[in-house]
Design a protein around this motif. Structure first.
Motif, PDB file in Angstrom:
ATOM      1  N   GLY A  93     -21.020 -15.877  -4.939  1.00 29.53           N
ATOM      2  CA  GLY A  93     -20.881 -17.191  -4.050  1.00 29.53           C
ATOM      3  C   GLY A  93     -19.895 -16.930  -3.133  1.00 29.53           C
ATOM      4  O   GLY A  93     -20.174 -17.327  -1.709  1.00 29.53           O
ATOM      5  N   LEU A  94     -18.626 -16.417  -3.510  1.00 26.58           N
ATOM      6  CA  LEU A  94     -17.561 -16.175  -2.652  1.00 26.58           C
ATOM      7  C   LEU A  94     -17.789 -15.174  -1.616  1.00 26.58           C
ATOM      8  O   LEU A  94     -17.192 -15.396  -0.389  1.00 26.58           O
ATOM      9  CB  LEU A  94     -16.353 -16.038  -3.293  1.00 26.58           C
ATOM     10  N   LEU A  95     -18.575 -14.429  -1.838  1.00 30.69           N
ATOM     11  CA  LEU A  95     -18.841 -13.059  -0.992  1.00 30.69           C
ATOM     12  C   LEU A  95     -20.269 -13.486  -0.201  1.00 30.69           C
ATOM     13  O   LEU A  95     -20.542 -12.343   0.495  1.00 30.69           O
ATOM     14  CB  LEU A  95     -19.308 -11.902  -1.871  1.00 30.69           C
ATOM     15  N   SER A  96     -20.627 -14.695  -0.176  1.00 28.01           N
ATOM     16  CA  SER A  96     -21.780 -14.940   0.858  1.00 28.01           C
ATOM     17  C   SER A  96     -21.402 -14.949   2.212  1.00 28.01           C
ATOM     18  O   SER A  96     -20.349 -15.042   2.432  1.00 28.01           O
ATOM     19  CB  SER A  96     -22.219 -16.278   0.158  1.00 28.01           C
ATOM     20  N   GLN A  97     -22.349 -15.002   2.825  1.00 27.82           N
ATOM     21  CA  GLN A  97     -22.017 -14.904   4.473  1.00 27.82           C
ATOM     22  C   GLN A  97     -21.111 -15.993   4.957  1.00 27.82           C
ATOM     23  O   GLN A  97     -20.493 -16.106   5.594  1.00 27.82           O
ATOM     24  CB  GLN A  97     -23.491 -14.453   5.444  1.00 27.82           C
ATOM     25  N   GLU A  98     -21.556 -17.434   4.358  1.00 26.89           N
ATOM     26  CA  GLU A  98     -21.082 -18.424   4.793  1.00 26.89           C
ATOM     27  C   GLU A  98     -19.362 -18.496   4.355  1.00 26.89           C
ATOM     28  O   GLU A  98     -18.673 -19.091   5.127  1.00 26.89           O
ATOM     29  CB  GLU A  98     -21.674 -19.818   4.063  1.00 26.89           C
ATOM     30  N   HIS A  99     -19.143 -17.821   3.395  1.00 22.88           N
ATOM     31  CA  HIS A  99     -17.614 -18.035   2.950  1.00 22.88           C
ATOM     32  C   HIS A  99     -16.815 -16.776   3.080  1.00 22.88           C
ATOM     33  O   HIS A  99     -15.848 -16.856   2.899  1.00 22.88           O
ATOM     34  CB  HIS A  99     -17.794 -18.346   1.460  1.00 22.88           C
ATOM     35  N   ARG A 100     -17.436 -15.632   3.596  1.00 24.01           N
ATOM     36  CA  ARG A 100     -16.862 -14.399   3.250  1.00 24.01           C
ATOM     37  C   ARG A 100     -15.927 -14.450   4.825  1.00 24.01           C
ATOM     38  O   ARG A 100     -14.780 -13.900   4.624  1.00 24.01           O
ATOM     39  CB  ARG A 100     -17.772 -13.144   3.706  1.00 24.01           C
ATOM     40  N   GLY A 101     -16.547 -15.114   5.847  1.00 25.79           N
ATOM     41  CA  GLY A 101     -15.552 -15.202   6.854  1.00 25.79           C
ATOM     42  C   GLY A 101     -14.342 -16.020   6.869  1.00 25.79           C
ATOM     43  O   GLY A 101     -13.225 -15.607   7.147  1.00 25.79           O
ATOM     44  N   LEU A 102     -14.423 -16.887   6.057  1.00 26.93           N
ATOM     45  CA  LEU A 102     -13.298 -17.631   5.844  1.00 26.93           C
ATOM     46  C   LEU A 102     -12.159 -17.067   4.837  1.00 26.93           C
ATOM     47  O   LEU A 102     -11.029 -17.037   5.233  1.00 26.93           O
ATOM     48  CB  LEU A 102     -13.722 -19.074   4.952  1.00 26.93           C
ATOM     49  N   LEU A 103     -12.678 -16.362   3.957  1.00 21.58           N
ATOM     50  CA  LEU A 103     -11.820 -15.367   3.140  1.00 21.58           C
ATOM     51  C   LEU A 103     -11.215 -14.500   4.039  1.00 21.58           C
ATOM     52  O   LEU A 103     -10.100 -14.021   3.550  1.00 21.58           O
ATOM     53  CB  LEU A 103     -12.431 -15.045   1.903  1.00 21.58           C
ATOM     54  N   ALA A 104     -11.994 -13.924   4.875  1.00 21.96           N
ATOM     55  CA  ALA A 104     -11.510 -12.594   5.398  1.00 21.96           C
ATOM     56  C   ALA A 104     -10.458 -12.915   6.231  1.00 21.96           C
ATOM     57  O   ALA A 104      -9.396 -11.903   6.544  1.00 21.96           O
ATOM     58  CB  ALA A 104     -12.677 -11.967   6.557  1.00 21.96           C
ATOM     59  N   GLU A 136     -10.843  -7.088   6.350  1.00 19.08           N
ATOM     60  CA  GLU A 136     -12.002  -7.573   6.352  1.00 19.08           C
ATOM     61  C   GLU A 136     -12.858  -6.490   5.657  1.00 19.08           C
ATOM     62  O   GLU A 136     -14.091  -6.799   5.112  1.00 19.08           O
ATOM     63  CB  GLU A 136     -12.460  -8.115   7.619  1.00 19.08           C
ATOM     64  N   LYS A 137     -12.551  -5.440   5.704  1.00 24.14           N
ATOM     65  CA  LYS A 137     -13.414  -4.286   5.647  1.00 24.14           C
ATOM     66  C   LYS A 137     -13.440  -4.429   4.024  1.00 24.14           C
ATOM     67  O   LYS A 137     -14.548  -3.769   3.339  1.00 24.14           O
ATOM     68  CB  LYS A 137     -12.487  -2.655   5.748  1.00 24.14           C
ATOM     69  N   ALA A 138     -12.200  -4.646   3.247  1.00 24.28           N
ATOM     70  CA  ALA A 138     -12.286  -5.041   1.659  1.00 24.28           C
ATOM     71  C   ALA A 138     -13.262  -5.811   1.319  1.00 24.28           C
ATOM     72  O   ALA A 138     -13.946  -5.403   0.273  1.00 24.28           O
ATOM     73  CB  ALA A 138     -11.017  -5.113   1.236  1.00 24.28           C
ATOM     74  N   LEU A 139     -13.297  -6.859   1.974  1.00 21.20           N
ATOM     75  CA  LEU A 139     -14.334  -7.754   1.655  1.00 21.20           C
ATOM     76  C   LEU A 139     -15.680  -7.328   1.715  1.00 21.20           C
ATOM     77  O   LEU A 139     -16.677  -7.372   0.895  1.00 21.20           O
ATOM     78  CB  LEU A 139     -14.330  -9.083   2.658  1.00 21.20           C
ATOM     79  N   LEU A 140     -16.077  -6.638   2.686  1.00 20.21           N
ATOM     80  CA  LEU A 140     -17.247  -5.965   2.972  1.00 20.21           C
ATOM     81  C   LEU A 140     -17.554  -4.903   1.798  1.00 20.21           C
ATOM     82  O   LEU A 140     -18.864  -4.856   1.476  1.00 20.21           O
ATOM     83  CB  LEU A 140     -17.349  -5.339   4.237  1.00 20.21           C
TER      84      LEU A 140
END
Length: 1013
Positions: A653-664, A670-674
């Motif tokens: 859920g945290l890696l969903s598109q909706e929340h990934r930008g916030l955490l990035a 940001e590459k680490a999250l991707l």
């Protein structure tokens, strides 16, 4: 006068009476029967075997007494009545002289009175008898076994006196008369009374209030407690009739005679998902007992937390557990402990959270001594088995995944805690928000936001909504769909509440997270370490090792651990186990130096070599920075599977598109999250494919089916948390089944939303079976998006009402694939009849409708009959267990007279009499399609059967007619025989359970084998 026949007729009741009491009561009954010479010594010894189940001994006693004749039966009933009345003992003086010629016989004749005299003095008498040479040290040790109560020791002493010829019997007769009279065995000692008062005060203080996260407010449990749905778990192997729904209990009925799986066991198991309210239920039980409002049959209640018990490293015995880790007596410890051992039926132990106990249940190591120390896990497991404190009642809570078949062998009753009902959610909100309009706004928001409403069936989500109501009402709640959304909302609420208003904007954004990033990392590291070592309660040393300081604690996610016996500084624990999993997932994402491949261990996608490497690592210190990847891998390998799955779902859920930008925006790369996102996406797709590949091929001639394995729902929920349509499409691409079964899988509204999100992408229609779950009206609404790919939907026993069915049918009218609907064992009434009639009239490819065991009357049947008149496709209609009566049967019969497709009709148990039977007979004369008619459990009598016999003469399609349990006599059977002579089509007529003698059964079966009697 009690005859043997009357005694045998009361057998089941007598077994219940003998078993419902304690072992002490049963042994007292044996004392009376032995003293009255109803039982011989051989009989008595065979009925006094230690370790035998009480139910087995009770049945053996009844068999033994029955063989003694009517007098023996009458004496047993008298003995039961005397023990139940707890009659006062007779005076001993004058019953025998000081120099009795038969002392052993006198000991037996006055056995119940002598045992009562010896009860509190058996130790002193043993010492005196040994000093005077009547018994040896070996014999004395055999009587003083720790597992024996005072009464049992007194009985063993008397048994020994009957076989010894050295004067022991005469010695006992002389000294028993000198002992003071103990009028009653129960609770009289001052030490016990004072201890009970202290225990009640302590438990009341612990259970009366709920502390809020910031510690500045206490909520009275009595004011806010809301009952959950508590349902008796069905034993599939012992299930009753198909129309029998599982019993739903209130908390006050917890110890009632419902659904016992093992009547010899003492443990009640309450099973529920994380956040379903198990701990709160126990807290309410403790509060009601301490306040004197309920459960007063127990004099002592000891609450324990499994997560705290596992922190005990030293060996301990039962006394240490109850007193040092429960409530310490101020004086008289030995007397109080002996009372607890002697009166186990007065004691209740509760153990909360077996799933948080690091040791898995096993019954390999037996421990029977309450005074000898052993490990905490061995002590707990033997308590649950009944090897220790037999007949003490225990209540154990757990998540389903931690309950094994080994544990269920020792469970008296299993209950399923299913969360809040629709009404319970509203009641919870109104109890928590007394301010004008706030509760109304929240209730309206939930009703108009189905995804949020579905989540709130679990109390933990209702609590989140209640705590974060200001943020929810501000943003409308429409964007909240997943569990991750809700926990991020809670994080937002706590961050905003603890941040200075002049420094941080009152809105959710990356700056708010970035400023508290060290705190989130510290809490996440502690959470992950705790999950890896099954540690959920943290000492000051552990907090310091994880670099958790007072500022981190002030955020509010760590609270004081509850204990009825606090010592020193209280340890801390996360608000809930799900919050610990959430922070562990957050740590795995925010740790920039952690390789993405580490996440594979959450989804069981690791290589064997990595697995072995992790297992071989030593126990870790959480502050170690060396070999960080190996440390994390080892922790993930050691974590409990259910906690690992919860963490994995949050990670997705945290890696969903909706929340990934916030955490990035909270970290540099940001590459680490991707990369993490790609890894989790690959793991989910691989796990789903692996699951589908394990489906066995279809049996020739049958549709290929799949019964969901335990991990299937978790994978589906993780896909839903990620909210990626393309991934869901890829996931079900390999699912090639025609029947998907998810029975008894704890499917609630949240799981329904996840299933719909994934299954709607299926390429071919599927029959979806969701029997015996907690779908409810809200869950049914969540399923609507996937209704278009369902050719059949089975929803037996799901707490569905008219409102839910009306929404379902409104959607079903536009779903060409849906052809079968099974809704028995729900809460349907006549209110849904118009919707179902519309379905029958408008959907011309609909094949099967099952509405058994609901609450439909003649009014609803008449409405359904209108839909049947316009239907030409229905082949199966199940209506058993309703209340349509004669009038409803008439309406259905008239509608079916010229029906061209219906092959099977069930009207079992519908209060149908001869008038309804006459209408059905007229239908049989005209209908030339119906092949099976089920009319068991009605009131047809001979008159109704005669009508049916006339209809059979003119019918050429019916093959099976079921008339069992309808008060039919020879007259009705003769009419059926006459009809069978003129009907060659019918193959079976069921007549079991009617009023036929053995001779009549034999005669009718011989006349026509198609009569099944």
């Amino acid at each position: 006068m009690c005859t043997q026949e009357h005694f045998q007729a009361q057998r089941s009741h007598l077994v219940e009476v003998l078993v419902s009491g304690s072992l002490e009561g049963f042994e007292s009954i044996l004392d009376h029967l032995l003293s009255w010479e109803v039982l011989s010594w051989e009989d008595y010894e065979s009925l006094s075997l230690l370790g035998q189940p009480l139910s087995h001994l009770a049945r053996c006693l009844l068999d033994t007494v029955w063989n003694k004749g009517a007098w023996g039966c009458e004496q047993l009933i008298t003995a039961v009545q005397e023990v139940q009345a707890d009659s006062q003992p007779h005076e001993l003086y004058g019953l025998w002289g000081p120099h009795s010629s038969c002392p052993a016989q006198d000991l037996q004749s006055h056995r119940p009175v002598i045992i009562r005299r010896l009860y509190s003095h058996v130790e002193d008498v043993l010492d005196l008898a040994q000093d005077q040479g009547f018994i040896s040290q070996y014999e004395c040790d055999g009587i003083r076994l720790p597992i024996l109560t005072s009464s049992q020791r007194a009985r063993r002493l008397l048994d020994l006196a009957t076989v010894k010829t050295n004067g022991l019997a005469a010695f006992l007769l002389q000294h028993v008369q000198e002992l003071p009279v103990l009028s009653v065995l129960p609770f009289e000692g001052a030490a016990c009374k004072k201890y009970m008062s202290k225990l009640k005060t302590t438990v009341s203080a612990q259970s009366r209030f709920l502390s809020t996260y910031d510690g500045v407010e206490n909520l009275c449990l009595e004011d806010i407690y809301t009952e959950n749905l508590l349902e008796v778990q069905i034993d599939v192997c012992k299930a009753g009739p198909p129309w029998q729904r599982p019993a739903t209990l209130g908390l006050q009925e917890l110890f009632g005679p419902h659904g016992h799986l093992n009547e010899d066991a003492d443990t009640i198991l309450v099973v529920g998902e994380a956040g379903s309210g198990k701990s709160m239920l126990l807290q309410q039980l403790h509060f009601l007992w301490a306040a004197g409002q309920d459960f007063q049959e127990f004099l002592f209640v000891f609450p324990f937390s499994c997560r705290q018990l596992q922190c005990i490293t030293k060996p301990l015995n039962v006394q240490t557990l109850l007193f040092e880790h429960g409530c310490w007596p101020d004086f008289g410890q030995q007397d109080i402990f002996q009372f607890l051992l002697d009166h186990p039926d007065c004691v209740l132990l509760t153990f909360d959270g077996l799933d948080e106990f690091r040791f898995r249940f096993n019954d390999c190591e037996r421990h029977c001594s309450p005074t000898d120390p052993t490990s905490v896990q061995n002590l707990l497991f033997n308590l649950l088995q009944g090897n220790l404190l037999k007949n003490v009642r225990k209540v154990l809570t757990s998540r389903p995944d931690a309950v094994t078949a080994y544990l269920r062998k020792y469970v008296c009753m299993e209950l399923n805690l299913k969360g809040f009902s629709e009404q319970g959610i509203e009641l919870y909100m109104r109890k928590h928000h007394r301010e004008p309009g706030v509760a109304d706004h929240l209730v309206h928001l939930l009703r108009t936001t189905s995804a949020l409403h579905g989540l709130c069936h679990l109390p933990v989500f209702s609590w989140i909504v209640s705590k974060c109501h200001q943020e929810l009402l501000l943003q409308g709640g429409g964007s909240l769909k997943t569990s991750t959304d809700m926990y991020l909302l809670t994080l937002q609420h706590f961050l905003l509440r603890t941040s200075p208003p002049d420094l941080v904007p009152r809105s959710w954004g990356p700056s708010l997270l970035r400023d508290r990033l060290p705190t989130l990392v510290h809490l996440g590291r502690l959470a992950l370490w705790g999950l890896g070592l099954c540690c959920y309660v943290f000492s000051a040393t552990q907090l310091q090792a994880a670099q958790v300081d007072s500022e981190d604690i002030a955020l509010g996610f760590l609270v004081r651990a509850k204990s009825i016996r606090p010592r020193g500084s209280a340890p801390l624990e996360f608000l809930h186990i799900t919050f610990q999993c959430f922070f562990a997932a957050l740590y795995l994402i925010l740790s920039a130096d952690l390789p993405p491949t580490t996440l594979r261990y959450l989804f069981n996608c690791q290589s064997l070599g990595g697995f072995l490497k992790a297992r071989l690592l030593p126990t870790l210190c959480i502050q170690s920075s060396e070999c960080k990847e190996d440390n994390v891998v080892a922790l993930l390998q050691k974590a409990e599977p259910h906690n690992l799955q919860t963490t994995a779902s949050f990670l997705a859920g945290l890696l969903s598109q909706e929340h990934r930008g916030l955490l990035a925006q909270c970290q540099a790369s940001e590459k680490a999250l991707l990369r993490r996102h790609a890894c989790v996406r690959w793991c989910l797709a691989r796990s789903i494919r692996k699951h589908f590949h394990s489906i066995p091929p279809a049996v020739p001639g049958e549709a290929k089916s799949m019964h969901a394995m335990p991990g299937f729902l978790w994978l589906i929920r993780s896909l839903y948390e990620m909210q990626e349509e393309r991934l869901a499409q890829e996931a079900v691409r390999g699912l090639d089944v025609e029947h998907l079964k998810l029975t008894f899988c704890n499917v609630g509204p949240t799981e329904c939303a996840a299933l719909a999100f994934v299954l709607r992408h299926l390429r071919r229609p599927v029959a979806l079976q969701l029997d015996h779950n907690s779908v409810g009206d809200t869950g049914l609404e969540q399923l609507l998006p996937c209704l278009g790919v369902c050719k059949a939907l089975y929803l037996r026993d799901n707490n569905i009402s008219d409102q839910g069915i009306s929404k379902l049918i409104e959607q079903a009218l536009h779903c060409e694939q849906l052809q079968k609907l099974a809704l028995f064992n729900n809460k349907l009434t006549d209110g849904c009849a118009h919707s179902i009639a519309k379905l029958l009239a408008c959907k011309h490819n609909f094949l099967a409708l099952r509405l058994g065991n609901n609450h439909i009357t003649a009014v609803g049947a008449e409405v359904l009959a209108q839909g049947l008149r316009n239907n030409n496709s229905l082949q199966f209609m199940g209506f058993w267990g309703n209340k349509v009566g004669d009038k409803g049967a008439q309406a259905l019969a008239e509608a079916l007279s010229d029906h061209q497709s219906l092959k099977w009709l069930s009207l079992v148990g519908n209060n149908i009499g001869s008038v309804g039977a006459q209408a059905l007979a007229l239908m049989l004369e005209k209908n030339m399609v119906l092949e099976e008619l089920c009319l068991e459990e009605n009131y047809l009598h001979d008159e109704g059967v005669c009508f049916l016999a006339e209809g059979l003469q003119r019918n050429s399609s019916l093959k099976i007619l079921k008339l069992s349990n309808n008060f039919i006599t020879c007259t009705g059977a003769e009419a059926l025989l006459w009809a069978l002579e003129r009907n060659n089509t019918i193959r079976e007529i069921w007549l079991r359970g009617n009023t036929f003698s053995p001779e009549e059964i034999k005669m009718f079966s011989h006349k026509d084998t198609r009569l099944l009697l």
